[in-house]
Design a protein around this motif. Structure first.
Motif, PDB file in Angstrom:
ATOM      1  N   LEU A   1      65.988 -10.553  86.280  1.00  0.00           N
ATOM      2  CA  LEU A   1      65.768 -11.538  85.221  1.00  0.00           C
ATOM      3  C   LEU A   1      64.594 -12.445  85.529  1.00  0.00           C
ATOM      4  O   LEU A   1      63.742 -12.663  84.694  1.00  0.00           O
ATOM      5  N   TRP A   2      64.534 -12.968  86.751  1.00  0.00           N
ATOM      6  CA  TRP A   2      63.507 -13.957  87.075  1.00  0.00           C
ATOM      7  C   TRP A   2      62.339 -13.323  87.804  1.00  0.00           C
ATOM      8  O   TRP A   2      62.514 -12.601  88.767  1.00  0.00           O
ATOM      9  N   PRO A   3      61.125 -13.617  87.351  1.00  0.00           N
ATOM     10  CA  PRO A   3      59.936 -13.065  88.011  1.00  0.00           C
ATOM     11  C   PRO A   3      59.711 -13.756  89.355  1.00  0.00           C
ATOM     12  O   PRO A   3      60.236 -14.826  89.614  1.00  0.00           O
ATOM     13  N   ARG A   4      58.909 -13.114  90.178  1.00  0.00           N
ATOM     14  CA  ARG A   4      58.536 -13.732  91.448  1.00  0.00           C
ATOM     15  C   ARG A   4      57.686 -14.955  91.188  1.00  0.00           C
ATOM     16  O   ARG A   4      56.882 -14.985  90.268  1.00  0.00           O
ATOM     17  N   ALA A   5      57.875 -15.940  92.047  1.00  0.00           N
ATOM     18  CA  ALA A   5      57.008 -17.126  91.973  1.00  0.00           C
ATOM     19  C   ALA A   5      55.632 -16.718  92.509  1.00  0.00           C
ATOM     20  O   ALA A   5      55.548 -15.890  93.402  1.00  0.00           O
ATOM     21  N   PRO A   6      54.584 -17.307  91.941  1.00  0.00           N
ATOM     22  CA  PRO A   6      53.251 -16.959  92.441  1.00  0.00           C
ATOM     23  C   PRO A   6      53.105 -17.371  93.908  1.00  0.00           C
ATOM     24  O   PRO A   6      53.644 -18.376  94.333  1.00  0.00           O
TER      25      PRO A   6
ATOM     26  N   ASP B   1      69.900 -15.224  94.036  1.00  0.00           N
ATOM     27  CA  ASP B   1      68.941 -14.163  94.386  1.00  0.00           C
ATOM     28  C   ASP B   1      69.193 -12.867  93.646  1.00  0.00           C
ATOM     29  O   ASP B   1      68.272 -12.091  93.423  1.00  0.00           O
ATOM     30  N   SER B   2      70.445 -12.611  93.277  1.00  0.00           N
ATOM     31  CA  SER B   2      70.755 -11.334  92.617  1.00  0.00           C
ATOM     32  C   SER B   2      70.038 -11.186  91.280  1.00  0.00           C
ATOM     33  O   SER B   2      69.957 -10.081  90.746  1.00  0.00           O
ATOM     34  N   TYR B   3      69.487 -12.264  90.748  1.00  0.00           N
ATOM     35  CA  TYR B   3      68.746 -12.190  89.484  1.00  0.00           C
ATOM     36  C   TYR B   3      67.232 -12.278  89.675  1.00  0.00           C
ATOM     37  O   TYR B   3      66.490 -12.312  88.707  1.00  0.00           O
ATOM     38  N   ALA B   4      66.788 -12.274  90.918  1.00  0.00           N
ATOM     39  CA  ALA B   4      65.353 -12.389  91.195  1.00  0.00           C
ATOM     40  C   ALA B   4      64.649 -11.049  91.048  1.00  0.00           C
ATOM     41  O   ALA B   4      65.257  -9.993  91.196  1.00  0.00           O
TER      42      ALA B   4
ATOM     43  N   SER C   1      73.043  -4.512  79.717  1.00  0.00           N
ATOM     44  CA  SER C   1      73.041  -5.920  80.112  1.00  0.00           C
ATOM     45  C   SER C   1      72.069  -6.193  81.249  1.00  0.00           C
ATOM     46  O   SER C   1      71.820  -5.321  82.090  1.00  0.00           O
ATOM     47  N   MET C   2      71.541  -7.384  81.268  1.00  0.00           N
ATOM     48  CA  MET C   2      70.711  -7.850  82.379  1.00  0.00           C
ATOM     49  C   MET C   2      71.539  -8.675  83.350  1.00  0.00           C
ATOM     50  O   MET C   2      71.010  -9.292  84.255  1.00  0.00           O
ATOM     51  N   LEU C   3      72.848  -8.676  83.138  1.00  0.00           N
ATOM     52  CA  LEU C   3      73.745  -9.508  83.928  1.00  0.00           C
ATOM     53  C   LEU C   3      74.535  -8.679  84.933  1.00  0.00           C
ATOM     54  O   LEU C   3      74.813  -7.506  84.695  1.00  0.00           O
ATOM     55  N   MET C   4      74.914  -9.318  86.012  1.00  0.00           N
ATOM     56  CA  MET C   4      75.810  -8.698  86.987  1.00  0.00           C
ATOM     57  C   MET C   4      77.208  -8.660  86.368  1.00  0.00           C
ATOM     58  O   MET C   4      77.482  -9.331  85.376  1.00  0.00           O
TER      59      MET C   4
ATOM     60  N   TRP D   1      75.866 -20.466  84.480  1.00  0.00           N
ATOM     61  CA  TRP D   1      74.436 -20.771  84.497  1.00  0.00           C
ATOM     62  C   TRP D   1      73.924 -20.943  85.919  1.00  0.00           C
ATOM     63  O   TRP D   1      72.813 -20.524  86.236  1.00  0.00           O
ATOM     64  N   VAL D   2      74.734 -21.515  86.792  1.00  0.00           N
ATOM     65  CA  VAL D   2      74.350 -21.649  88.192  1.00  0.00           C
ATOM     66  C   VAL D   2      74.207 -20.262  88.819  1.00  0.00           C
ATOM     67  O   VAL D   2      73.269 -20.008  89.580  1.00  0.00           O
ATOM     68  N   ALA D   3      75.122 -19.348  88.490  1.00  0.00           N
ATOM     69  CA  ALA D   3      75.075 -17.993  89.039  1.00  0.00           C
ATOM     70  C   ALA D   3      73.767 -17.289  88.683  1.00  0.00           C
ATOM     71  O   ALA D   3      73.268 -16.465  89.459  1.00  0.00           O
TER      72      ALA D   3
END
Length: 158
Positions: free
Chosen positions: A151-156, A139-142, A95-98, A133-135
């Motif tokens: 899950l989420w890529p860094r912002a440029p 930051d734990s998914y950054a 899983s990619m989830l906490m 979805w809010v969870a």
């Protein structure tokens, strides 16, 4: 001709207070209120406002979850994923989830199974609550996290 008698309330204040709780109705009281009618009126006004906002909030919630899912689907599209029953990044193995979100997905899948609904990505997405979805926006998914699924890529950099 005599004027009509004043209408009797449909429910007495003590009965309303017993049904809703004194604390709930007291939250709508103001110091200058002459009697309990004002707090009941404010409570009814609050119900009307909530009713008026409900359709907009519903559309916002559905649009938010669908956009989060679309973004996550695009981000995970290049990854080789095994699935635990639903062909979706939400049900990827590993899983990619906490842990908390994994439990919510497992619970949603169990509800789908119990109700005889198909195990599709769309049904799973709809079964997950707004808090899920809010969870995913925490930051734990950054990508900046050192451990665990990202899950989420860094912002440029700007």
């Amino acid at each position: 001709m005599t004027p009509p008698a004043p209408a009797q309330p449909l429910i007495s204040y003590p009965a309303l207070q017993r049904a809703l709780s004194p604390q709930r109705l007291d939250a709508y009281a103001l110091p200058g209120d002459p009697d309990e009618t004002a707090r009941v009126a404010r409570y009814a006004w609050n119900l009307a406002l909530v009713n008026a906002l409900a359709p907009t909030l519903h559309v916002l919630e559905v649009a938010f979850r669908n956009e989060i899912d679309r973004a996550a689907s695009r981000i995970t599209a290049g990854r080789v994923l095994r699935h635990g029953g639903v062909a979706s990044w939400l049900d990827a193995v590993p899983s990619m989830l906490m842990e908390h979100e994994r439990r919510k997905v497992a619970s949603a899948k169990a509800q789908l199974r119990a109700r005889g609904h198909p195990h599709t990505e769309g049904h799973l997405i709809a079964k997950l609550d707004f808090g899920f979805w809010v969870a995913l926006c925490r930051d734990s998914y950054a990508d900046t996290r050192g451990d665990g699924p990202r899950l989420w890529p860094r912002a440029p950099a700007s």
